[in-house]
Write a protein that holds these residues in place. Structure first.
Motif, short mmCIF file in Angstrom:
data_model
loop_
_atom_site.label_atom_id
_atom_site.label_comp_id
_atom_site.label_asym_id
_atom_site.label_seq_id
_atom_site.Cartn_x
_atom_site.Cartn_y
_atom_site.Cartn_z
N ASP A 2 0.83 -1.21 0.00
CA ASP A 2 0.00 0.00 0.00
C ASP A 2 0.86 1.26 0.00
O ASP A 2 0.58 2.21 -0.72
CB ASP A 2 -0.94 0.03 1.21
CG ASP A 2 -2.11 -0.93 1.07
OD1 ASP A 2 -2.37 -1.41 -0.05
OD2 ASP A 2 -2.75 -1.20 2.10
N GLN A 3 1.92 1.27 0.80
CA GLN A 3 2.82 2.42 0.84
C GLN A 3 3.51 2.60 -0.51
O GLN A 3 3.66 3.72 -0.99
CB GLN A 3 3.87 2.25 1.93
CG GLN A 3 3.32 2.35 3.34
CD GLN A 3 4.35 1.97 4.37
OE1 GLN A 3 5.13 1.02 4.18
NE2 GLN A 3 4.39 2.71 5.47
N SER B 163 2.38 1.61 -3.48
CA SER B 163 1.39 2.11 -4.44
C SER B 163 1.11 3.59 -4.24
O SER B 163 0.99 4.35 -5.21
CB SER B 163 0.09 1.32 -4.35
OG SER B 163 0.27 0.01 -4.84
N CYS B 164 1.02 4.02 -3.00
CA CYS B 164 0.78 5.45 -2.71
C CYS B 164 1.93 6.31 -3.23
O CYS B 164 1.69 7.37 -3.83
CB CYS B 164 0.60 5.68 -1.21
SG CYS B 164 -1.00 5.15 -0.59
N LEU B 165 3.16 5.86 -3.03
CA LEU B 165 4.30 6.62 -3.50
C LEU B 165 4.39 6.60 -5.03
O LEU B 165 4.72 7.62 -5.64
CB LEU B 165 5.59 6.10 -2.86
CG LEU B 165 6.86 6.93 -3.06
CD1 LEU B 165 6.63 8.42 -2.77
CD2 LEU B 165 7.97 6.39 -2.19
N ARG C 137 1.82 6.42 -7.04
CA ARG C 137 0.77 7.35 -7.48
C ARG C 137 1.19 8.80 -7.29
O ARG C 137 0.90 9.65 -8.12
CB ARG C 137 -0.54 7.06 -6.74
CG ARG C 137 -1.22 5.79 -7.23
CD ARG C 137 -2.51 5.50 -6.48
NE ARG C 137 -3.07 4.24 -6.90
CZ ARG C 137 -3.78 4.06 -8.00
NH1 ARG C 137 -4.06 5.09 -8.78
NH2 ARG C 137 -4.26 2.86 -8.31
N LYS C 138 1.90 9.09 -6.21
CA LYS C 138 2.41 10.45 -5.98
C LYS C 138 3.37 10.85 -7.11
O LYS C 138 3.26 11.94 -7.67
CB LYS C 138 3.11 10.53 -4.63
CG LYS C 138 3.69 11.90 -4.30
CD LYS C 138 4.39 11.88 -2.95
CE LYS C 138 4.89 13.22 -2.53
NZ LYS C 138 5.98 13.76 -3.34
N ARG D 115 1.37 11.45 -10.26
CA ARG D 115 0.66 12.74 -10.23
C ARG D 115 1.60 13.89 -10.58
O ARG D 115 1.22 14.83 -11.28
CB ARG D 115 0.05 12.99 -8.84
CG ARG D 115 -1.28 12.33 -8.61
CD ARG D 115 -1.96 12.85 -7.35
NE ARG D 115 -1.22 12.55 -6.14
CZ ARG D 115 -1.28 11.40 -5.48
NH1 ARG D 115 -2.05 10.42 -5.90
NH2 ARG D 115 -0.58 11.22 -4.38
N ASP E 226 -5.59 9.01 -9.11
CA ASP E 226 -6.32 8.24 -8.11
C ASP E 226 -7.57 7.56 -8.67
O ASP E 226 -8.13 6.69 -8.02
CB ASP E 226 -6.68 9.13 -6.91
CG ASP E 226 -5.43 9.56 -6.15
OD1 ASP E 226 -4.45 8.79 -6.12
OD2 ASP E 226 -5.44 10.67 -5.59
N ASP F 219 -4.85 -0.18 -10.71
CA ASP F 219 -3.45 -0.59 -10.78
C ASP F 219 -3.08 -1.18 -12.14
O ASP F 219 -1.90 -1.21 -12.49
CB ASP F 219 -3.12 -1.59 -9.67
CG ASP F 219 -2.99 -0.93 -8.32
OD1 ASP F 219 -3.12 0.31 -8.21
OD2 ASP F 219 -2.73 -1.66 -7.34
#
Length: 90
Positions: free
Chosen positions: A7-8, A10-12, A14-15, A18, A28, A32
């Protein structure tokens, strides 16, 4: 990348997308497995994404991963990051 949850990661990812992918679709809203090139990412933006990912995760992608398919979606990027991090010696 060791010690980083999926999860971490994937969040990074996505950041980074962006900030560097330059796609009109909000990152967002993409799954995936969504094709980032179809979403509007260009080859130039892909290079920017690759460099930003290397900085964000403190890794270097090996030559065999420097291809379009590696950066086609978040799932393949996460797999490439996992592979690249295994090759890093600390």
């Amino acid at each position: 990348m060791s010690g980083t949850s999926a999860d971490q990661t994937s969040c990074l990812i996505r950041k980074v997308l962006r900030e560097h992918a330059r796609i009109p679709t909000p990152v967002d809203e993409l799954g995936d497995d969504a094709d980032l090139y179809r979403a509007g990412m260009t080859s130039l933006a892909c290079v920017s994404v690759m460099l930003a990912l290397e900085d964000a995760f403190s890794i270097e992608f090996p030559d065999h991963l420097l291809q379009k398919q590696t950066f086609i979606n978040i799932h393949s990027i996460r797999a490439a990051l996992t592979e690249a991090s295994r090759g890093e010696k600390t």
